[in-house]
Design a protein around this motif. Sequence first.
Motif, short mmCIF file in Angstrom:
data_model
loop_
_atom_site.label_atom_id
_atom_site.label_comp_id
_atom_site.label_asym_id
_atom_site.label_seq_id
_atom_site.Cartn_x
_atom_site.Cartn_y
_atom_site.Cartn_z
N ASP A 163 0.86 -1.25 0.04
CA ASP A 163 -0.08 -0.07 0.11
C ASP A 163 0.88 1.29 0.10
N ASP A 192 2.11 4.74 -1.45
CA ASP A 192 1.75 5.99 -2.15
C ASP A 192 3.03 6.64 -2.87
N TRP A 208 1.88 2.53 -12.38
CA TRP A 208 2.22 3.73 -11.52
C TRP A 208 2.79 4.75 -12.68
N GLU A 209 2.74 5.95 -11.94
CA GLU A 209 3.17 7.40 -12.50
C GLU A 209 4.86 7.31 -12.09
N SER A 250 4.79 6.72 -8.19
CA SER A 250 3.83 7.36 -7.17
C SER A 250 2.40 6.72 -7.89
N ARG A 251 1.54 7.13 -7.05
CA ARG A 251 -0.08 6.78 -7.39
C ARG A 251 -0.68 8.00 -7.97
#
Length: 288
Positions: free
Chosen positions: A31, A33, A54-55, A73-74
């Motif tokens: 989980d 971020d 994912w970014e 990142s999300r």
Amino acid sequence: MSRRVRIASVNVNGIRAATRKGMIDWLDAADIDVMALQEVRATEEELRAALPGWEIVNDEALSKGRAGVAVASRVPSIEVRRVLGAAADDAAEVLDSAGRWIEADFDIDGERLIVVSAYVHTGEAETPKQDAKWAFLDAMERRMPQLKAASPLALVMGDLNVGHRELDIRNWKGNVKKAGFLPRERAYFDRFFGEEGTEVTGADGSRGPGLGWVDIGRRFHGDVDGPYTWWSMRGRAFDNDAGWRIDYHLATPELGDRVVDYRVVRAPSWDTRWSDHSPVVADYTLGR
């Protein structure tokens, strides 16, 4: 409204190998971020294929198959910088930061968070490899106050390839003359973590201004051995926990005060590892 944001750093020792060996299973359960990656050793296309959904922003090394850093990142970043700076002391010295430093800014519910993924050179005492490491650490020392001035919420993470204190290396006595635990290397960290506005005496006897950053791992765990984040692949270093703590979260004081949890995610056994480093994960409270 503030919320908990989970931020991780990990040297993946090759993203394609790591994902083949089980990194995705860990990610599915972790989980995360925002994630700082080092030693990616892949092109942007290969990195995106390894981490679908994912970014990603990244910086590749000039030499194929070496180094490489990224921030995954999300949510998308709002600004990215890939230049650490030029070596100031010697105009002939070229700062090797390609694939070793990337800054990504995020808007977290109205607050600006600066995230850095850094991969400091391993170095080798009294060789040109160590000269490159000195230049990189010099550039970090110049850049960190600028980051703090840009935002009170800044986080430098990564494989920094220095054990700051004796507590950070199991067999420290045998490494005092080796790269990774040289007194001059440790003195940089003395200044990084020294009280801002005071003069700090480093492990090598040098004196310089403290920068006021927070070592999240040491603050959270206190004065205990480790917990270590890297173990040699040779011998039984992992089984005997003969490791080094060289992967860090370095936070500005305001961000450091917002940590609610921190952990080194050590694999349950040698044969379940997907990297020679363990992920370092912390939860921060962010957002207005």
